[in-house]
Motif scaffolding. Structure first.
Motif, PDB file in Angstrom:
ATOM      1  N   GLN A 717       0.815  -1.206   0.000  1.00 28.93           N
ATOM      2  CA  GLN A 717       0.000   0.000   0.000  1.00 28.93           C
ATOM      3  C   GLN A 717       0.857   1.268   0.000  1.00 28.93           C
ATOM      4  O   GLN A 717       0.564   2.243  -0.703  1.00 28.93           O
ATOM      5  N   TRP A 718       1.913   1.247   0.765  1.00 24.02           N
ATOM      6  CA  TRP A 718       2.818   2.403   0.836  1.00 24.02           C
ATOM      7  C   TRP A 718       3.508   2.677  -0.511  1.00 24.02           C
ATOM      8  O   TRP A 718       3.636   3.820  -0.950  1.00 24.02           O
ATOM      9  N   THR A 719       3.927   1.606  -1.174  1.00 22.09           N
ATOM     10  CA  THR A 719       4.621   1.753  -2.468  1.00 22.09           C
ATOM     11  C   THR A 719       3.678   2.276  -3.549  1.00 22.09           C
ATOM     12  O   THR A 719       4.073   3.090  -4.390  1.00 22.09           O
ATOM     13  N   ASP A 720       2.455   1.835  -3.516  1.00 19.21           N
ATOM     14  CA  ASP A 720       1.518   2.248  -4.568  1.00 19.21           C
ATOM     15  C   ASP A 720       1.082   3.707  -4.414  1.00 19.21           C
ATOM     16  O   ASP A 720       0.808   4.377  -5.423  1.00 19.21           O
ATOM     17  N   HIS A 725       6.060   9.389  -4.696  1.00 21.73           N
ATOM     18  CA  HIS A 725       5.924  10.845  -4.573  1.00 21.73           C
ATOM     19  C   HIS A 725       6.925  11.408  -3.573  1.00 21.73           C
ATOM     20  O   HIS A 725       7.553  12.455  -3.827  1.00 21.73           O
ATOM     21  N   LYS A 726       7.069  10.734  -2.451  1.00 17.49           N
ATOM     22  CA  LYS A 726       8.028  11.188  -1.452  1.00 17.49           C
ATOM     23  C   LYS A 726       9.451  11.171  -2.020  1.00 17.49           C
ATOM     24  O   LYS A 726      10.248  12.085  -1.767  1.00 17.49           O
ATOM     25  N   ALA A 727       9.775  10.148  -2.780  1.00 19.66           N
ATOM     26  CA  ALA A 727      11.123  10.039  -3.336  1.00 19.66           C
ATOM     27  C   ALA A 727      11.406  11.179  -4.322  1.00 19.66           C
ATOM     28  O   ALA A 727      12.503  11.772  -4.307  1.00 19.66           O
ATOM     29  N   LEU A 728      10.437  11.492  -5.169  1.00 18.38           N
ATOM     30  CA  LEU A 728      10.650  12.593  -6.132  1.00 18.38           C
ATOM     31  C   LEU A 728      10.739  13.941  -5.427  1.00 18.38           C
ATOM     32  O   LEU A 728      11.512  14.816  -5.832  1.00 18.38           O
ATOM     33  N   GLU A 729       9.942  14.126  -4.368  1.00 19.87           N
ATOM     34  CA  GLU A 729      10.045  15.368  -3.607  1.00 19.87           C
ATOM     35  C   GLU A 729      11.429  15.514  -2.992  1.00 19.87           C
ATOM     36  O   GLU A 729      12.030  16.606  -3.014  1.00 19.87           O
ATOM     37  N   VAL A 730      11.939  14.420  -2.466  1.00 21.24           N
ATOM     38  CA  VAL A 730      13.279  14.454  -1.868  1.00 21.24           C
ATOM     39  C   VAL A 730      14.332  14.767  -2.927  1.00 21.24           C
ATOM     40  O   VAL A 730      15.252  15.573  -2.700  1.00 21.24           O
ATOM     41  N   ALA A 731      14.223  14.150  -4.087  1.00 22.46           N
ATOM     42  CA  ALA A 731      15.198  14.399  -5.156  1.00 22.46           C
ATOM     43  C   ALA A 731      15.156  15.862  -5.605  1.00 22.46           C
ATOM     44  O   ALA A 731      16.201  16.493  -5.831  1.00 22.46           O
ATOM     45  N   TRP A 732      13.970  16.420  -5.769  1.00 17.08           N
ATOM     46  CA  TRP A 732      13.837  17.796  -6.216  1.00 17.08           C
ATOM     47  C   TRP A 732      14.391  18.768  -5.172  1.00 17.08           C
ATOM     48  O   TRP A 732      15.101  19.729  -5.492  1.00 17.08           O
ATOM     49  N   GLU A 733      14.102  18.525  -3.895  1.00 13.88           N
ATOM     50  CA  GLU A 733      14.644  19.372  -2.841  1.00 13.88           C
ATOM     51  C   GLU A 733      16.162  19.260  -2.762  1.00 13.88           C
ATOM     52  O   GLU A 733      16.857  20.263  -2.535  1.00 13.88           O
ATOM     53  N   THR A 734      16.672  18.070  -2.963  1.00 20.12           N
ATOM     54  CA  THR A 734      18.124  17.883  -2.944  1.00 20.12           C
ATOM     55  C   THR A 734      18.791  18.660  -4.078  1.00 20.12           C
ATOM     56  O   THR A 734      19.846  19.291  -3.888  1.00 20.12           O
ATOM     57  N   LEU A 735      18.183  18.639  -5.259  1.00 22.28           N
ATOM     58  CA  LEU A 735      18.729  19.391  -6.387  1.00 22.28           C
ATOM     59  C   LEU A 735      18.727  20.892  -6.079  1.00 22.28           C
ATOM     60  O   LEU A 735      19.706  21.602  -6.375  1.00 22.28           O
ATOM     61  N   GLN A 736      17.663  21.388  -5.493  1.00 20.56           N
ATOM     62  CA  GLN A 736      17.608  22.810  -5.142  1.00 20.56           C
ATOM     63  C   GLN A 736      18.682  23.172  -4.117  1.00 20.56           C
ATOM     64  O   GLN A 736      19.366  24.203  -4.252  1.00 20.56           O
ATOM     65  N   VAL A 782       7.856   0.739  -9.800  1.00 14.75           N
ATOM     66  CA  VAL A 782       8.160  -0.670 -10.082  1.00 14.75           C
ATOM     67  C   VAL A 782       9.463  -1.080  -9.423  1.00 14.75           C
ATOM     68  O   VAL A 782       9.586  -2.170  -8.835  1.00 14.75           O
ATOM     69  N   ILE A 783      10.485  -0.200  -9.525  1.00 16.90           N
ATOM     70  CA  ILE A 783      11.787  -0.517  -8.929  1.00 16.90           C
ATOM     71  C   ILE A 783      11.663  -0.649  -7.415  1.00 16.90           C
ATOM     72  O   ILE A 783      12.215  -1.593  -6.806  1.00 16.90           O
ATOM     73  N   GLN A 784      10.951   0.259  -6.770  1.00 19.74           N
ATOM     74  CA  GLN A 784      10.781   0.197  -5.321  1.00 19.74           C
ATOM     75  C   GLN A 784       9.980  -1.032  -4.898  1.00 19.74           C
ATOM     76  O   GLN A 784      10.298  -1.689  -3.883  1.00 19.74           O
ATOM     77  N   HIS A 785       8.958  -1.354  -5.638  1.00 20.00           N
ATOM     78  CA  HIS A 785       8.155  -2.533  -5.294  1.00 20.00           C
ATOM     79  C   HIS A 785       8.991  -3.807  -5.395  1.00 20.00           C
ATOM     80  O   HIS A 785       8.919  -4.668  -4.500  1.00 20.00           O
ATOM     81  N   ASN A 786       9.798  -3.934  -6.436  1.00 20.76           N
ATOM     82  CA  ASN A 786      10.652  -5.124  -6.576  1.00 20.76           C
ATOM     83  C   ASN A 786      11.704  -5.196  -5.483  1.00 20.76           C
ATOM     84  O   ASN A 786      12.036  -6.286  -4.991  1.00 20.76           O
ATOM     85  N   ALA A 787      12.218  -4.023  -5.081  1.00 21.19           N
ATOM     86  CA  ALA A 787      13.224  -4.025  -4.018  1.00 21.19           C
ATOM     87  C   ALA A 787      12.621  -4.450  -2.692  1.00 21.19           C
ATOM     88  O   ALA A 787      13.259  -5.188  -1.915  1.00 21.19           O
ATOM     89  N   LEU A 788      11.419  -4.038  -2.394  1.00 21.91           N
ATOM     90  CA  LEU A 788      10.789  -4.421  -1.140  1.00 21.91           C
ATOM     91  C   LEU A 788      10.303  -5.858  -1.141  1.00 21.91           C
ATOM     92  O   LEU A 788      10.107  -6.455  -0.062  1.00 21.91           O
ATOM     93  N   PHE A 938      13.878  -4.447   8.188  1.00 19.54           N
ATOM     94  CA  PHE A 938      14.782  -3.295   8.061  1.00 19.54           C
ATOM     95  C   PHE A 938      15.791  -3.477   6.934  1.00 19.54           C
ATOM     96  O   PHE A 938      16.223  -2.495   6.328  1.00 19.54           O
ATOM     97  N   TRP A 939      16.183  -4.731   6.660  1.00 22.26           N
ATOM     98  CA  TRP A 939      17.080  -4.952   5.506  1.00 22.26           C
ATOM     99  C   TRP A 939      16.357  -4.636   4.205  1.00 22.26           C
ATOM    100  O   TRP A 939      16.947  -4.017   3.300  1.00 22.26           O
ATOM    101  N   ARG A 940      15.100  -4.990   4.108  1.00 27.34           N
ATOM    102  CA  ARG A 940      14.321  -4.662   2.910  1.00 27.34           C
ATOM    103  C   ARG A 940      14.163  -3.145   2.737  1.00 27.34           C
ATOM    104  O   ARG A 940      14.274  -2.614   1.629  1.00 27.34           O
ATOM    105  N   ILE A 941      13.918  -2.455   3.883  1.00 27.46           N
ATOM    106  CA  ILE A 941      13.809  -0.993   3.803  1.00 27.46           C
ATOM    107  C   ILE A 941      15.145  -0.379   3.395  1.00 27.46           C
ATOM    108  O   ILE A 941      15.206   0.539   2.544  1.00 27.46           O
ATOM    109  N   GLN A 942      16.229  -0.888   3.985  1.00 30.83           N
ATOM    110  CA  GLN A 942      17.544  -0.336   3.660  1.00 30.83           C
ATOM    111  C   GLN A 942      17.914  -0.554   2.192  1.00 30.83           C
ATOM    112  O   GLN A 942      18.435   0.344   1.534  1.00 30.83           O
TER     113      GLN A 942
END
Length: 1018
Positions: A717-720, A725-736, A782-788, A938-942
């Motif tokens: 549910q979290w991945t879907d 969205h959280k990841a893209l927000e973090v990337a955009w803020e990091t670029l700024q 898709v990448i995040q779902h496969n990683a988890l 926690f290994w899956r999250i990491q």
């Protein structure tokens, strides 16, 4: 040796010696010419036969020197004469052979001497082969690469070039004739009176008519001119004879009645005067038509010449005309705001008048095109329009800030030009205003147009009507005064002749600005309507003579600008104006003079006055700007001695390069740095959700199966929904943040602080425009779902890394929870005693509640996360028993924090136990009481964080950094085109001083170039 004297030398040698030689001067024989020596000794041998001949000197040149000299033989005597007669053929042959030898010897000797002289000269010249390196190699290879014969054959013949040149003889004749006509005109006299004809010319006119007719149009014009002068003389004499006698003292006796003969004579004289006036008018009109015909032919001829010069055989750079150079100076001055009292005092023609007085129509007649928008009674001119008139082969118009040419011979282009002028006027007017002081610059070129610069101002109004701003009247007055207060401006005052003169407002305004009338030209429009409406025509005469208004002027003109229809063409208006004045009694009765009527005469007079004013004032204006330039340069040297004089545009270009360099430096960030920053920021953003919404609920389950099922559902549910969205927000803020960090680091390197506002604005606008590529979200999900989904930990280091990550996370949460509990219960006993702090009543209640709940946790260490209702009631009653009134909600809040701390402490203990659980994990925890499913979580999250950071880093470096750089370039380009934005972002006295210096230098250079061209034209 020879002695120069008669006893020694012969006659030939005497002639060879200079006359200045004295008798004591000795000339060596070897220094005489060899042939002279031979001739000398031949003559001397005849005179002195006893002296041996010197023949050695002539042996090199003739063989005759080898023959012995013989004395002459006498022809008398029988034998001798017969012998001479018998051998005359032999003697003739011998003499011919002598002549041949002389010629042959002279040729051989001369050739030898010439060859010797050539060798001597050749030895004197240096060896030029040593200097061939000076000439470039391509010069020697030129003949090899270029076929000069074909090039010469491709050039046009002289006859073909001569055909393309204009007929300069015809042009010269026309210009000579025009010059003879115009040069004889004088100020204040009629343009129809060219020269003064002596009285005898009238008597000789009949005899010279035939001679004049042979000379064509010129003779006809001169003849008409003589006739005009005769008629004027006759009219003057008739007027003098008919003049009334001077007034005397009135006598008491009654005046005698005039006799019938005297009355008849007076009436006949009056008829004669009227007849002479009509004949004079007809002659003047005929003369005027001939002049117009000649000017029309000259106009067509000049058009052809300008077209040929415009096309040209060879393309060359077009030289700017004198009026174009002057117009450029005025355009620059209109944008210049001087702080050194160097005001613009260059001449221009300012067209002022009441609203609907015909200002625009007069200007259109001068420009020979209907170029302005028209309206019936409403205000059409809403801002000043500067029109630069000049001569050219084609009738075109062009705006200063545009390259489009409007063909004024086409109705479509005329309509487009009027529409563009109207749009520019409305655009210049600010919201809530009716008129604008912003100037619209327009240039009009065409054959026969008089060169000048005119400014059409909004019409002066007396009343503000509905739809106008309240300050419209005052704004128009201020704009008009700003242009007219220039002491070198020529005021073209337009007065409507169809309305009462007392209703005019502009005449009072002009009188205030030019009370002496030294630079004012008065124009009365709509004379045709005035002649119909006014009962007395003498009122028009009073106006054009300057007797009706208190205003003074250089000249007075009366014009007709059409019948009032907007569809009339310029040619039809000209024909109507000419026809009106031909039939008008104003001109016939002498109320108006011929040079005071028609817009053509007006344009000629205004142009002459304009150029006269320009020549008188332009050098003074150039000196004023020279002094202003010195003041500005002195201030710069004193305040900014080590800085270059960069104006606002140059500073902007410098800042633009610095910003682009800072953006490019983003590509130099290492992948490791990107991934570490992204992973850290992403975990800070999602850690709360993972602990509170995934880990804690799953940890409350009974067995490992339920734990894993709960974790998988919540991770899916979290991945879907949230994680991408959280990841893209973090990337955009990091670029700024990285972009801002690089700009801040670059600022420390001797950067000019004048760019701070500009860089901040560029950064904010670029970030605002940047939009993350949304298509990357689906692939990231898709990448995040496969990683988890991956639960396989391959080795012990990964297991230890997961335990370390879990331990750091739990310790951080435990620390935060302890801090929250400490704030709830207040200071403990150490802080109370050492820091003199006390608890509040609420903190006292929470502390008692905490103690009661801790006793409950000690009794039930495996208690669930929530308190039951009966447990809440029990805790409340226990607290009431101790005298503490507590609310059930407060009990539940305190329990939540206490249970959280209790759970985190137990989780840390379990984490320590799982350090040795990798062996059991490999066996899937079979036959083992230890279950470390939380470590696997926690290994899956990491691992998800690492993969997400790597994916975002690739997207940043490959796509987003370039897109940000593109956005920055677009923002810089937009700011560069926005002058107001640059003025707002790049400010300071240094910038303004550099701007003033640039403007003043540009104005001074253009003024000097214009003055030089003006002097050349003289």
């Amino acid at each position: 040796m020879l002695r120069a004297g008669s006893a020694v030398t012969c006659i030939a040698c005497k002639n060879l010696l200079p006359s200045r030689m004295g008798v004591k001067f000795r000339v060596p024989l070897q220094k005489l010419h060899p042939l002279s020596r031979a001739i000398h000794h031949r003559y001397s041998s005849n005179n002195n036969p006893q002296r041996p001949p010197h023949c050695s000197a002539a042996r090199h040149y003739t063989s005759l020197s080898r023959l012995p000299l013989r004395p002459p033989k006498s022809r008398s005597g029988g034998h001798g004469y017969q012998q001479h007669r018998s051998f005359w053929v032999a003697h003739l042959a011998a003499r011919l052979l002598k002549l041949r030898y002389i010629l042959l010897g002279s040729a051989v000797g001369g050739g030898y001497t010439a060859k010797k002289t050539y060798d001597e000269w050749k030895d004197m010249f240096p060896d030029m082969s040593q200097y061939t390196w000076i000439v470039p190699d391509f010069v020697w290879e030129l003949s090899e690469n270029i076929d000069l014969d074909n090039l010469a054959s491709a050039l046009p013949e002289l006859e073909e070039i001569a055909k393309l040149l204009p007929d300069m003889e015809k042009i010269g004749e026309n210009f000579t004739f025009l010059k003879s006509l115009l040069s004889s005109e004088t100020t204040g006299e009629s343009t129809l009176r060219v020269t003064d004809v002596p009285p005898t010319s009238a008597a000789m006119s009949d005899g010279s008519d035939k001679q004049f007719k042979k000379q064509g149009l010129l003779s006809e014009l001169i003849l008409i001119q003589q006739q005009i002068q005769q008629h004027e003389e006759e009219m003057r004499r008739a007027a003098d004879n008919n003049a009334p006698p001077p007034l005397r003292e009135p006598s008491p006796s009654p005046a005698p009645n005039p006799s019938p003969s005297q009355s008849k004579r007076k009436s006949s004289d009056k008829e004669k005067i009227d007849q002479l006036q009509e004949e004079l008018l007809r002659t003047q009109l005929k003369y005027q038509r001939l002049l117009e015909r000649l000017e029309k032919e000259n106009k067509e001829l000049r058009k052809v010449v300008l077209q040929k010069d415009d096309k040209g055989i060879h393309q060359r750079k077009v030289k700017k005309s004198l009026i174009d150079m002057y117009s450029e100076v005025l355009d620059i001055l209109s944008d210049y705001d001087s702080n050194y009292n160097t005001h613009d005092q260059l001449p221009r023609v300012v067209v002022v008048g009441d609203q609907s007085a015909g200002k625009t129509s007069v200007l259109e007649m001068i420009a020979q095109a209907r170029i302005f928008p028209r309206g019936s009674g409403e205000m059409m001119t809403r801002s000043p329009v500067k029109v630069t008139l000049s001569e050219g082969p084609h009738h075109v118009a062009m705006f200063k800030d545009s390259t489009r040419e409007f063909d004024l011979g086409k109705e479509e282009d005329l309509a487009a030009l009027r529409h563009e002028i109207e749009l520019r006027m409305r655009k210049s007017v600010k919201e809530g205003q009716t008129v604008s002081p912003e100037t619209i610059s327009l240039s009009v070129k065409g054959p026969g147009i008089q060169r000048m610069v005119l400014v059409d101002l909004p019409g002066v109004i007396s009343t503000v009507t509905s739809g106008m701003a309240a300050d419209t009247k005052e704004t128009i007055f201020s704009i008009s005064k700003a242009y007219m207060q220039n002491p070198n401006a020529i005021i073209l005052c337009i007065q409507d002749g169809s309305v009462d003169a007392e209703r005019s407002i502009v005449t009072d305004l002009v009188s205030q600005m030019d009370p002496q009338g030294k630079r004012t030209i008065f124009v009365l429009t709509k004379v045709d309507l005035a002649e119909k409406n006014l009962a007395s025509s003498s009122r028009i005469q009073q106006i054009v003579e300057g007797k009706l208004f208190p205003m003074k002027a250089l000249g007075y003109f009366a014009v007709v600008t059409g019948k009032g229809s907007s569809n009339e063409s310029i040619d039809s208006i000209k024909d109507y104006e000419e026809d009106f004045f031909q039939k008008s009694r104003l001109l016939r009765d002498g109320m108006l003079k011929a040079h005071q009527v028609t817009t053509k005469n007006l344009s000629l007079a205004v142009s002459d006055c304009f150029w006269k004013m320009v020549r008188e004032s332009v050098e003074q204006q150039a000196d004023a700007f020279k002094a202003s330039r010195f003041n500005l340069e002195t201030e710069w040297k004193n305040n900014y001695p080590r800085l270059r004089e960069l104006d606002r545009n140059e500073l902007y270009e410098k800042a633009k390069n610095e910003i682009l360099d800072e953006v490019i430096s983003l590509s130099q960030v290492t992948p490791k740095h990107w991934e570490s920053i992204l992973q850290k920021k992403l975990w800070e953003r999602v850690s709360t959700h993972v602990i509170e919404n995934i880990y804690l609920p799953a940890a409350q389950t009974i067995n490992s199966g339920t734990f894993n099922t709960t974790v998988d559902i919540k991770l899916k549910q979290w991945t879907d929904k949230q994680l991408p969205h959280k990841a893209l927000e973090v990337a955009w803020e990091t670029l700024q943040e990285e972009f801002a960090r690089f700009m801040a680091e670059y600022k420390g390197k001797d950067q000019d602080d004048i760019f701070d506002k500009l860089k901040e604005a560029v950064k904010d606008e670029s970030i605002k425009r940047h939009k993350w590529n949304e298509r990357a979200m689906d692939s990231l999900r898709v990448i995040q779902h496969n990683a988890l989904e991956d639960r396989s930990i391959t080795d012990k280091p990964q297991w230890d890394a997961a335990i370390h990550f879990m331990e750091e996370t739990l310790q951080s949460r435990l620390k935060d929870t302890d801090s929250v509990i400490a704030d709830m219960v207040g200071p403990d006993w150490k802080q109370r005693w050492l820091s003199w702090k006390n608890r509040t009543p609420e903190q006292h209640i929470r502390n008692e509640t905490k103690n009661e709940l801790e006793r409950l946790l000690k009794l039930h260490e495996d208690h669930t996360a929530y308190l039951a209702n009966d447990e809440v009631t029990t805790v409340r009653k226990n607290l009431e028993a101790r005298g503490v009134e507590v609310d059930p909600v407060l009990i539940k809040d305190t329990w939540h924090q206490l249970f959280r701390r209790h759970f985190l402490q137990k989780a840390l203990l379990h984490c320590n136990l799982c350090r040795r659980g990798f062996y059991y994990y490999q066996r899937h925890f079979v036959d083992s009481e230890l279950e470390c499913n939380d470590v696997v979580l926690f290994w899956r999250i990491q691992r998800m964080l690492a993969i997400t950071a790597n994916t975002l880093r690739q997207q940043l470096t490959n796509t987003e950094v370039r897109r940000l750089e593109k956005n920055v370039k677009e923002v810089l380009e937009d700011f560069g085109e926005d002058t107001e934005k640059k003025v707002q972002l790049i400010t300071g006295r240094r910038v303004q001083l550099a701007e003033d210096l640039k403007k003043v230098r540009e104005i001074q250079e253009k003024l000097e170039a214009f003055i030089e061209a003006l002097h050349k034209e003289k």
